[in-house]
Design a protein around this motif. Structure first.
Motif, PDB file in Angstrom:
ATOM      1  N   ASP A 186       0.843  -1.192   0.000  1.00 53.76           N
ATOM      2  CA  ASP A 186       0.000   0.000   0.000  1.00 53.76           C
ATOM      3  C   ASP A 186       0.884   1.251   0.000  1.00 53.76           C
ATOM      4  OD1 ASP A 186      -2.297   1.525   0.029  1.00 53.76           O
ATOM      5  OD2 ASP A 186      -2.496   1.471   2.208  1.00 53.76           O
ATOM      6  N   GLN A 187       1.617   1.426  -1.100  1.00 50.47           N
ATOM      7  CA  GLN A 187       2.472   2.606  -1.245  1.00 50.47           C
ATOM      8  C   GLN A 187       2.626   2.924  -2.725  1.00 50.47           C
ATOM      9  OE1 GLN A 187       6.025   0.780   0.570  1.00 50.47           O
ATOM     10  NE2 GLN A 187       7.095   1.095  -1.369  1.00 50.47           N
ATOM     11  N   ARG A 188       2.914   4.165  -3.020  1.00 51.10           N
ATOM     12  CA  ARG A 188       3.134   4.565  -4.410  1.00 51.10           C
ATOM     13  C   ARG A 188       4.550   4.169  -4.811  1.00 51.10           C
ATOM     14  NH1 ARG A 188       6.696   8.570  -4.409  1.00 51.10           N
ATOM     15  NH2 ARG A 188       6.736  10.133  -2.783  1.00 51.10           N
ATOM     16  N   PRO A 189       4.833   4.067  -6.118  1.00 46.64           N
ATOM     17  CA  PRO A 189       6.210   3.803  -6.563  1.00 46.64           C
ATOM     18  C   PRO A 189       7.136   4.943  -6.132  1.00 46.64           C
ATOM     19  CG  PRO A 189       4.648   3.442  -8.349  1.00 46.64           C
ATOM     20  CD  PRO A 189       3.888   4.094  -7.231  1.00 46.64           C
ATOM     21  N   TRP A 190       8.392   4.632  -5.895  1.00 46.37           N
ATOM     22  CA  TRP A 190       9.388   5.622  -5.493  1.00 46.37           C
ATOM     23  C   TRP A 190       9.517   6.681  -6.581  1.00 46.37           C
ATOM     24  CZ3 TRP A 190      15.296   5.148  -6.087  1.00 46.37           C
ATOM     25  CH2 TRP A 190      15.936   6.157  -5.356  1.00 46.37           C
ATOM     26  N   ALA A 191       9.476   7.952  -6.211  1.00 45.87           N
ATOM     27  CA  ALA A 191       9.473   9.051  -7.172  1.00 45.87           C
ATOM     28  C   ALA A 191      10.755   9.124  -8.005  1.00 45.87           C
ATOM     29  CB  ALA A 191       9.251  10.378  -6.439  1.00 45.87           C
ATOM     30  N   LEU A 192      11.856   8.618  -7.480  1.00 43.45           N
ATOM     31  CA  LEU A 192      13.138   8.715  -8.175  1.00 43.45           C
ATOM     32  C   LEU A 192      13.545   7.410  -8.860  1.00 43.45           C
ATOM     33  CD1 LEU A 192      15.077  10.872  -5.560  1.00 43.45           C
ATOM     34  CD2 LEU A 192      13.868  11.624  -7.607  1.00 43.45           C
ATOM     35  N   LEU A 193      12.611   6.495  -9.020  1.00 44.31           N
ATOM     36  CA  LEU A 193      12.935   5.187  -9.582  1.00 44.31           C
ATOM     37  C   LEU A 193      13.518   5.309 -10.995  1.00 44.31           C
ATOM     38  CD1 LEU A 193      12.940   2.137  -9.222  1.00 44.31           C
ATOM     39  CD2 LEU A 193      10.592   2.091 -10.054  1.00 44.31           C
ATOM     40  N   ASP A 194      12.907   6.092 -11.848  1.00 45.19           N
ATOM     41  CA  ASP A 194      13.426   6.236 -13.219  1.00 45.19           C
ATOM     42  C   ASP A 194      14.829   6.814 -13.217  1.00 45.19           C
ATOM     43  OD1 ASP A 194      11.190   5.154 -14.390  1.00 45.19           O
ATOM     44  OD2 ASP A 194      10.232   7.082 -14.789  1.00 45.19           O
ATOM     45  N   ALA A 195      15.070   7.795 -12.366  1.00 45.06           N
ATOM     46  CA  ALA A 195      16.419   8.398 -12.290  1.00 45.06           C
ATOM     47  C   ALA A 195      17.437   7.396 -11.769  1.00 45.06           C
ATOM     48  CB  ALA A 195      16.386   9.643 -11.399  1.00 45.06           C
ATOM     49  N   ALA A 196      17.042   6.579 -10.819  1.00 45.02           N
ATOM     50  CA  ALA A 196      17.953   5.603 -10.231  1.00 45.02           C
ATOM     51  C   ALA A 196      18.332   4.512 -11.228  1.00 45.02           C
ATOM     52  CB  ALA A 196      17.324   4.975  -8.988  1.00 45.02           C
ATOM     53  N   ARG A 197      17.470   4.219 -12.179  1.00 46.32           N
ATOM     54  CA  ARG A 197      17.738   3.156 -13.162  1.00 46.32           C
ATOM     55  C   ARG A 197      18.700   3.595 -14.245  1.00 46.32           C
ATOM     56  NH1 ARG A 197      11.485   1.201 -13.770  1.00 46.32           N
ATOM     57  NH2 ARG A 197      11.580  -0.582 -12.369  1.00 46.32           N
ATOM     58  N   ARG A 198      18.925   4.894 -14.374  1.00 46.78           N
ATOM     59  CA  ARG A 198      19.807   5.394 -15.452  1.00 46.78           C
ATOM     60  C   ARG A 198      21.260   5.050 -15.198  1.00 46.78           C
ATOM     61  NH1 ARG A 198      16.934  10.970 -15.204  1.00 46.78           N
ATOM     62  NH2 ARG A 198      14.973  10.413 -16.161  1.00 46.78           N
TER      63      ARG A 198
END
Length: 198
Positions: A186-198
């Protein structure tokens, strides 16, 4: 406040199996039901509380390190398996050949279900989803033995459709025909996930 939210989504188990000796072969042995323990499915060579780290986690640990086993089971979607077979030009792929522990039907986009989601059985037994299971060459070898010329098509066709790895969070019985209920974090995806994958 609960950390996991029950959903209206469910999936039915249509196949169960175990891999008795992955050193000899990735082929699974079909069964109608299993009494899962906290170490996984009985007679499953991928089971146990711990495992040796492999190339999947080489950025985190030296190869061969003893780590928690979150890869006790391989769960595959029947719909995604059919899509993989179609892309390969095959009528079907036998789950025996890909070392599956469980094949389910009814959960769209199953390979990308949120990590840490749970699948709860009517018995009360529960599985925790680790993450997407990336395709590898081991199933390709088994497919090639059964259907010459098709094995080398598997890895690319299964990308994004290989299912998930999971571990047993609560012991109990899983049977073919059981309907599993999906519970998600019950949580939203981490806001920086796309940046962290780069």
């Amino acid at each position: 406040m609960p950390a996991l939210k029950p959903t209206s989504f469910s999936a039915r188990i249509i196949w169960l199996g175990h891999v008795p000796d992955r050193g000899a072969s990735l082929r699974a042995v079909p069964v109608d039901a299993v009494e899962a323990t906290l170490d996984g499915f009985p007679n499953e060579d991928h089971g146990g509380a711990t495992r040796l780290s492999c190339s999947r986690v080489k950025s985190q640990y030296p190869k061969g390190s003893v780590i928690r086993n979150t890869r006790q089971l391989s769960i595959v979607s029947a719909e995604e398996l059919a899509e993989t077979a179609a892309e390969m030009g095959m009528s079907a792929i036998d789950p025996v050949l890909i070392g599956a522990s469980m094949v389910i039907e009814g959960l769209p986009d199953f390979t990308h279900v949120s990590p840490s989601s749970r699948l709860l059985a009517p018995s009360g037994a529960a599985l925790t989803i680790d993450m997407e299971n990336r395709p590898c060459t081991l199933p390709a070898r088994e497919i090639e033995r059964e259907a010459a010329g098709f094995g080398n098509r598997y890895k690319a066709a299964a990308k994004g459709r290989r299912g998930v790895t999971a571990w047993v969070e609560r012991a109990g019985r899983f049977s073919v025909g059981d309907v599993l209920s999906l519970h998600v974090p019950d949580q939203r995806p981490w806001a920086l996930l796309d940046a962290a994958r780069r």
